[in-house]
Design a protein around this motif. Structure first.
Motif, PDB file in Angstrom:
ATOM      1  N   LEU A 134       8.564   8.804  -1.352  1.00 21.41           N
ATOM      2  CA  LEU A 134       8.836   8.211  -0.165  1.00 21.41           C
ATOM      3  C   LEU A 134       7.475   7.008   0.029  1.00 21.41           C
ATOM      4  O   LEU A 134       7.071   6.510   1.059  1.00 21.41           O
ATOM      5  CB  LEU A 134       9.344   9.135   1.088  1.00 21.41           C
ATOM      6  CG  LEU A 134      10.796   9.635   0.585  1.00 21.41           C
ATOM      7  CD1 LEU A 134      11.923  10.246   1.247  1.00 21.41           C
ATOM      8  CD2 LEU A 134      12.436   8.300   0.230  1.00 21.41           C
ATOM      9  N   LYS A 135       6.547   8.483   0.567  1.00 18.98           N
ATOM     10  CA  LYS A 135       5.533   7.994   0.919  1.00 18.98           C
ATOM     11  C   LYS A 135       4.430   7.341   0.159  1.00 18.98           C
ATOM     12  O   LYS A 135       4.327   6.292   0.544  1.00 18.98           O
ATOM     13  CB  LYS A 135       4.186   9.170   1.709  1.00 18.98           C
ATOM     14  CG  LYS A 135       2.667   8.832   1.485  1.00 18.98           C
ATOM     15  CD  LYS A 135       3.045   8.434   3.348  1.00 18.98           C
ATOM     16  CE  LYS A 135       1.470   8.158   3.741  1.00 18.98           C
ATOM     17  NZ  LYS A 135       2.193   7.440   5.298  1.00 18.98           N
ATOM     18  N   LEU A 136       4.250   6.740  -1.062  1.00 19.14           N
ATOM     19  CA  LEU A 136       4.011   5.892  -2.196  1.00 19.14           C
ATOM     20  C   LEU A 136       5.052   4.939  -2.112  1.00 19.14           C
ATOM     21  O   LEU A 136       3.545   3.872  -2.342  1.00 19.14           O
ATOM     22  CB  LEU A 136       3.864   6.941  -3.351  1.00 19.14           C
ATOM     23  CG  LEU A 136       3.034   5.817  -4.808  1.00 19.14           C
ATOM     24  CD1 LEU A 136       1.817   6.315  -4.330  1.00 19.14           C
ATOM     25  CD2 LEU A 136       3.274   7.299  -6.043  1.00 19.14           C
ATOM     26  N   PHE A 137       6.226   4.455  -1.588  1.00 18.73           N
ATOM     27  CA  PHE A 137       6.874   3.097  -2.019  1.00 18.73           C
ATOM     28  C   PHE A 137       6.805   3.034  -1.067  1.00 18.73           C
ATOM     29  O   PHE A 137       7.890   2.004  -0.783  1.00 18.73           O
ATOM     30  CB  PHE A 137       7.940   3.657  -3.056  1.00 18.73           C
ATOM     31  CG  PHE A 137       7.261   3.768  -4.686  1.00 18.73           C
ATOM     32  CD1 PHE A 137       7.570   2.632  -4.793  1.00 18.73           C
ATOM     33  CD2 PHE A 137       7.596   5.218  -4.855  1.00 18.73           C
ATOM     34  CE1 PHE A 137       6.880   2.770  -6.592  1.00 18.73           C
ATOM     35  CE2 PHE A 137       7.121   5.318  -6.406  1.00 18.73           C
ATOM     36  CZ  PHE A 137       6.840   3.720  -7.394  1.00 18.73           C
ATOM     37  N   GLY A 138       5.923   3.972   0.495  1.00 22.35           N
ATOM     38  CA  GLY A 138       6.027   3.121   1.781  1.00 22.35           C
ATOM     39  C   GLY A 138       7.892   3.099   2.465  1.00 22.35           C
ATOM     40  O   GLY A 138       7.519   2.284   3.229  1.00 22.35           O
ATOM     41  N   VAL A 139       7.918   3.759   2.405  1.00 18.70           N
ATOM     42  CA  VAL A 139       9.413   4.523   3.164  1.00 18.70           C
ATOM     43  C   VAL A 139       8.817   5.239   4.302  1.00 18.70           C
ATOM     44  O   VAL A 139       9.063   4.472   5.773  1.00 18.70           O
ATOM     45  CB  VAL A 139      10.441   4.729   2.285  1.00 18.70           C
ATOM     46  CG1 VAL A 139      11.181   5.236   3.289  1.00 18.70           C
ATOM     47  CG2 VAL A 139      10.616   4.606   1.022  1.00 18.70           C
ATOM     48  N   PHE A 140       8.028   5.538   4.312  1.00 16.40           N
ATOM     49  CA  PHE A 140       7.663   6.353   5.562  1.00 16.40           C
ATOM     50  C   PHE A 140       5.780   6.920   5.521  1.00 16.40           C
ATOM     51  O   PHE A 140       5.148   6.036   4.417  1.00 16.40           O
ATOM     52  CB  PHE A 140       8.503   7.391   6.224  1.00 16.40           C
ATOM     53  CG  PHE A 140       8.008   8.627   5.171  1.00 16.40           C
ATOM     54  CD1 PHE A 140       9.178   9.252   4.689  1.00 16.40           C
ATOM     55  CD2 PHE A 140       7.324   9.822   5.317  1.00 16.40           C
ATOM     56  CE1 PHE A 140       8.784  10.316   3.820  1.00 16.40           C
ATOM     57  CE2 PHE A 140       6.853  11.251   4.602  1.00 16.40           C
ATOM     58  CZ  PHE A 140       8.070  11.256   4.006  1.00 16.40           C
TER      59      PHE A 140
END
Length: 140
Positions: A134-140
């Protein structure tokens, strides 16, 4: 005397067969076995991706221009998937390694405790991998 021996019913010996490749999908491996296999796979994955990691480290440290090149490489979706696989491999290898170290002290060797600790390793690995994704793909 020999007649008495012959008349006793002979116990059937259990028959053990080798597992064929086609039987592998029907074989149910316990959770501890799955964690053990994933521990080996994650170690091999980290070893095989070591040149990629060292290349990215070199690009990020050499100069400002190579750092910009590193940022371009790191923003590519395939590179993000490779980094996610590395994060999964590290988390799986670390958690399973801690589990094995605890078991080396003869704690949690019974079947129920081994199953619980193996399930805990899989759950922790899955949660950390999802958070990193989630952090790597920019979700949060």
């Amino acid at each position: 005397m020999t007649e008495a021996v012959r008349e006793t019913p002979k116990k059937e010996r259990p028959e053990f067969r080798n597992i064929h490749v086609t039987d592998l999908m029907n074989y149910r491996l316990p959770m501890a076995g799955i964690v053990s296999i994933l521990h080996r796979i994650s170690g091999a994955l980290m070893f095989l991706l070591l040149p990629f990691v060292l290349y990215l480290l070199q690009e990020s440290l050499r100069s400002e221009y190579t750092f910009a090149h590193f940022m371009i490489i790191a923003s590519h979706p395939i590179a993000k998937l490779v980094m996610l696989a590395l994060c999964w491999g590290y988390t799986q290898h670390f958690c399973a390694g801690v589990r094995h170290l605890i078991m080396d002290t003869h704690v949690g060797l019974d079947k129920d405790s081994a199953r619980k600790s193996a399930t805990t390793v899989v759950v922790i690995t899955a949660v950390v991998t999802v958070l990193v994704a989630l952090k790597l793909f920019g979700v949060f």
